[in-house]
Scaffold this motif. Structure first.
Motif, PDB file in Angstrom:
ATOM      1  N   GLU A  54       0.842  -1.198   0.000  1.00 61.41           N
ATOM      2  CA  GLU A  54       0.000   0.000   0.000  1.00 61.41           C
ATOM      3  C   GLU A  54       0.881   1.253   0.000  1.00 61.41           C
ATOM      4  OE1 GLU A  54      -3.466   2.126   2.747  1.00 61.41           O
ATOM      5  OE2 GLU A  54      -2.736   0.138   3.295  1.00 61.41           O
ATOM      6  N   THR A  55       0.450   2.247  -0.786  1.00 65.56           N
ATOM      7  CA  THR A  55       1.212   3.479  -0.938  1.00 65.56           C
ATOM      8  C   THR A  55       0.351   4.678  -0.574  1.00 65.56           C
ATOM      9  OG1 THR A  55       2.496   2.526  -2.742  1.00 65.56           O
ATOM     10  CG2 THR A  55       2.472   4.911  -2.597  1.00 65.56           C
ATOM     11  N   LEU A  56       0.945   5.619   0.137  1.00 63.24           N
ATOM     12  CA  LEU A  56       0.285   6.885   0.467  1.00 63.24           C
ATOM     13  C   LEU A  56       1.149   8.023  -0.061  1.00 63.24           C
ATOM     14  CD1 LEU A  56      -1.844   8.617   1.998  1.00 63.24           C
ATOM     15  CD2 LEU A  56      -0.326   8.479   3.977  1.00 63.24           C
ATOM     16  N   PRO A  57       0.713   8.692  -1.150  1.00 60.25           N
ATOM     17  CA  PRO A  57       1.476   9.846  -1.642  1.00 60.25           C
ATOM     18  C   PRO A  57       1.477  10.967  -0.594  1.00 60.25           C
ATOM     19  CG  PRO A  57      -0.096   9.084  -3.293  1.00 60.25           C
ATOM     20  CD  PRO A  57      -0.424   8.375  -2.008  1.00 60.25           C
ATOM     21  N   VAL A  58       2.641  11.524  -0.315  1.00 63.15           N
ATOM     22  CA  VAL A  58       2.784  12.590   0.667  1.00 63.15           C
ATOM     23  C   VAL A  58       3.116  13.904  -0.041  1.00 63.15           C
ATOM     24  CG1 VAL A  58       4.044  13.358   2.728  1.00 63.15           C
ATOM     25  CG2 VAL A  58       3.485  10.937   2.443  1.00 63.15           C
ATOM     26  N   THR A  59       4.047  13.855  -0.984  1.00 61.82           N
ATOM     27  CA  THR A  59       4.403  15.023  -1.786  1.00 61.82           C
ATOM     28  C   THR A  59       4.557  14.572  -3.239  1.00 61.82           C
ATOM     29  OG1 THR A  59       6.805  14.769  -1.634  1.00 61.82           O
ATOM     30  CG2 THR A  59       5.728  15.967   0.168  1.00 61.82           C
ATOM     31  N   PHE A  61       7.221  14.042  -4.654  1.00 61.49           N
ATOM     32  CA  PHE A  61       8.449  13.257  -4.783  1.00 61.49           C
ATOM     33  C   PHE A  61       8.633  12.230  -3.665  1.00 61.49           C
ATOM     34  CE2 PHE A  61       9.332  17.098  -2.407  1.00 61.49           C
ATOM     35  CZ  PHE A  61      10.004  16.633  -1.297  1.00 61.49           C
ATOM     36  N   PHE A  62       7.607  12.047  -2.815  1.00 59.79           N
ATOM     37  CA  PHE A  62       7.754  11.163  -1.659  1.00 59.79           C
ATOM     38  C   PHE A  62       6.448  10.458  -1.336  1.00 59.79           C
ATOM     39  CE2 PHE A  62       7.314  10.909   3.078  1.00 59.79           C
ATOM     40  CZ  PHE A  62       8.183   9.852   3.273  1.00 59.79           C
ATOM     41  N   ASN A  63       6.548   9.150  -1.131  1.00 56.96           N
ATOM     42  CA  ASN A  63       5.425   8.318  -0.689  1.00 56.96           C
ATOM     43  C   ASN A  63       5.817   7.568   0.577  1.00 56.96           C
ATOM     44  OD1 ASN A  63       4.005   8.832  -3.118  1.00 56.96           O
ATOM     45  ND2 ASN A  63       4.931   7.049  -4.102  1.00 56.96           N
ATOM     46  N   LEU A  64       4.812   7.214   1.344  1.00 58.38           N
ATOM     47  CA  LEU A  64       4.979   6.179   2.354  1.00 58.38           C
ATOM     48  C   LEU A  64       4.456   4.900   1.716  1.00 58.38           C
ATOM     49  CD1 LEU A  64       3.717   7.979   5.588  1.00 58.38           C
ATOM     50  CD2 LEU A  64       6.075   7.382   5.006  1.00 58.38           C
ATOM     51  N   VAL A  65       5.178   3.812   1.887  1.00 60.98           N
ATOM     52  CA  VAL A  65       4.800   2.538   1.286  1.00 60.98           C
ATOM     53  C   VAL A  65       5.327   1.424   2.191  1.00 60.98           C
ATOM     54  CG1 VAL A  65       6.876   2.465  -0.162  1.00 60.98           C
ATOM     55  CG2 VAL A  65       4.874   1.123  -0.814  1.00 60.98           C
ATOM     56  N   ASP A 141       9.739   6.113   0.420  1.00 65.02           N
ATOM     57  CA  ASP A 141       9.833   5.958  -1.032  1.00 65.02           C
ATOM     58  C   ASP A 141       9.993   7.333  -1.687  1.00 65.02           C
ATOM     59  OD1 ASP A 141       9.578   5.043  -3.690  1.00 65.02           O
ATOM     60  OD2 ASP A 141       7.393   5.198  -3.601  1.00 65.02           O
ATOM     61  N   PHE A 142      11.205   7.630  -2.147  1.00 69.43           N
ATOM     62  CA  PHE A 142      11.476   8.893  -2.833  1.00 69.43           C
ATOM     63  C   PHE A 142      11.605   8.643  -4.327  1.00 69.43           C
ATOM     64  CE2 PHE A 142      12.647   9.990   1.454  1.00 69.43           C
ATOM     65  CZ  PHE A 142      12.295  11.320   1.564  1.00 69.43           C
ATOM     66  N   TYR A 143      11.166   9.604  -5.119  1.00 71.91           N
ATOM     67  CA  TYR A 143      11.254   9.488  -6.566  1.00 71.91           C
ATOM     68  C   TYR A 143      11.312  10.888  -7.166  1.00 71.91           C
ATOM     69  CZ  TYR A 143       6.280  10.423  -6.007  1.00 71.91           C
ATOM     70  OH  TYR A 143       5.085  10.980  -5.645  1.00 71.91           O
ATOM     71  N   TRP A 144      11.722  10.948  -8.432  1.00 72.01           N
ATOM     72  CA  TRP A 144      11.795  12.237  -9.109  1.00 72.01           C
ATOM     73  C   TRP A 144      11.277  12.088 -10.526  1.00 72.01           C
ATOM     74  CZ3 TRP A 144      11.889  16.901  -7.481  1.00 72.01           C
ATOM     75  CH2 TRP A 144      12.186  17.944  -8.349  1.00 72.01           C
ATOM     76  N   ARG A 145      10.120  12.642 -10.769  1.00 73.43           N
ATOM     77  CA  ARG A 145       9.471  12.701 -12.079  1.00 73.43           C
ATOM     78  C   ARG A 145       9.696  11.417 -12.862  1.00 73.43           C
ATOM     79  NH1 ARG A 145      10.975  18.961 -13.122  1.00 73.43           N
ATOM     80  NH2 ARG A 145       9.764  19.738 -11.361  1.00 73.43           N
ATOM     81  N   GLY A 146      10.276  11.525 -14.056  1.00 71.17           N
ATOM     82  CA  GLY A 146      10.446  10.358 -14.909  1.00 71.17           C
ATOM     83  C   GLY A 146      11.657   9.504 -14.588  1.00 71.17           C
ATOM     84  N   TRP A 147      12.402   9.852 -13.557  1.00 67.74           N
ATOM     85  CA  TRP A 147      13.614   9.114 -13.238  1.00 67.74           C
ATOM     86  C   TRP A 147      13.350   7.838 -12.457  1.00 67.74           C
ATOM     87  CZ3 TRP A 147      18.798  11.740 -12.828  1.00 67.74           C
ATOM     88  CH2 TRP A 147      18.874  12.814 -13.701  1.00 67.74           C
ATOM     89  N   GLY A 148      12.153   7.642 -12.024  1.00 66.70           N
ATOM     90  CA  GLY A 148      11.822   6.439 -11.280  1.00 66.70           C
ATOM     91  C   GLY A 148      12.001   6.603  -9.786  1.00 66.70           C
ATOM     92  N   HIS A 149      11.806   5.513  -9.090  1.00 66.45           N
ATOM     93  CA  HIS A 149      11.836   5.502  -7.625  1.00 66.45           C
ATOM     94  C   HIS A 149      13.189   5.003  -7.125  1.00 66.45           C
ATOM     95  CE1 HIS A 149       7.449   6.064  -6.868  1.00 66.45           C
ATOM     96  NE2 HIS A 149       7.433   5.718  -8.138  1.00 66.45           N
TER      97      HIS A 149
END
Length: 178
Positions: A54-59, A61-65, A141-149
């Motif tokens: 389960e994933t919760l988007p926070v911002t 560029f950042f999710n809790l998962v 879980d951090f990610y940046w646009r099209g660069w992936g997680h």
């Protein structure tokens, strides 16, 4: 009449001597304990609030998962059937013993022991997971646009990473002094 003489003070440098050396490893173990405490409390909280995956988007560029990592960093050897659990646990226990030895020997070296304490806390936090659950609980879980997680990680991993950074800074400072 006999005169009293003052005892001579030795100026010989011993490992662990210096500012704060008299404190021993207690404060450093306290820092490691705080890392373990925060790590385990956050993992327990996420495990109770989230279902696996389960994933919760926070911002943006950042999710809790909630994910599990049966391997090492970046899930290295994560698909090997279970033997790696005990292999990585044994490596961590050996590292913990070595860190404790280094802390005791160099308790007065503040930056060095900060690094060791953070690494120790992170190692203990992840060993607790491996022994208790058979895997490490990750949830940041951090990610940046099209660069992936970036691979998900936890507070113990932050302790290990910041400790490794401080260890490098300490070593660079030591090399630059000579």
């Amino acid at each position: 009449m006999a005169t009293k003489t003052k005892p001579r003070i030795s100026t010989v440098h011993k490992p662990g001597s210096g500012a704060g050396a008299g404190a021993g490893i207690g404060p450093w173990l306290g820092i490691a304990f705080l890392v373990v405490l925060i790590d385990q409390l956050t993992k327990i909280t996420i495990s109770k609030l989230f279902a696996y995956g389960e994933t919760l988007p926070v911002t943006s560029f950042f999710n809790l998962v909630l994910v599990y990592n049966p391997g090492a960093a970046f899930s290295f050897l994560g698909d090997q059937g279970g033997w790696q659990r005990w292999f990585f646990t044994a490596i961590a226990v050996g590292a913990i013993g070595f860190i404790l030895y280094l802390m005791k020997r160099h308790a007065g070296q503040r930056l060095f022991c900060w690094a060791l304490a953070l690494i120790l806390g992170g190692a203990v936090g992840n060993v607790i997971d491996r022994v208790a659950y058979g895997h490490v609980i990750d949830f940041l879980d951090f990610y940046w646009r099209g660069w992936g997680h970036f691979p998900a990680f936890n507070v113990a991993d932050i302790g290990i990473s910041v400790g490794a950074f401080l260890f490098i800074v300490d070593e660079l400072r030591r090399v630059n002094k000579h």
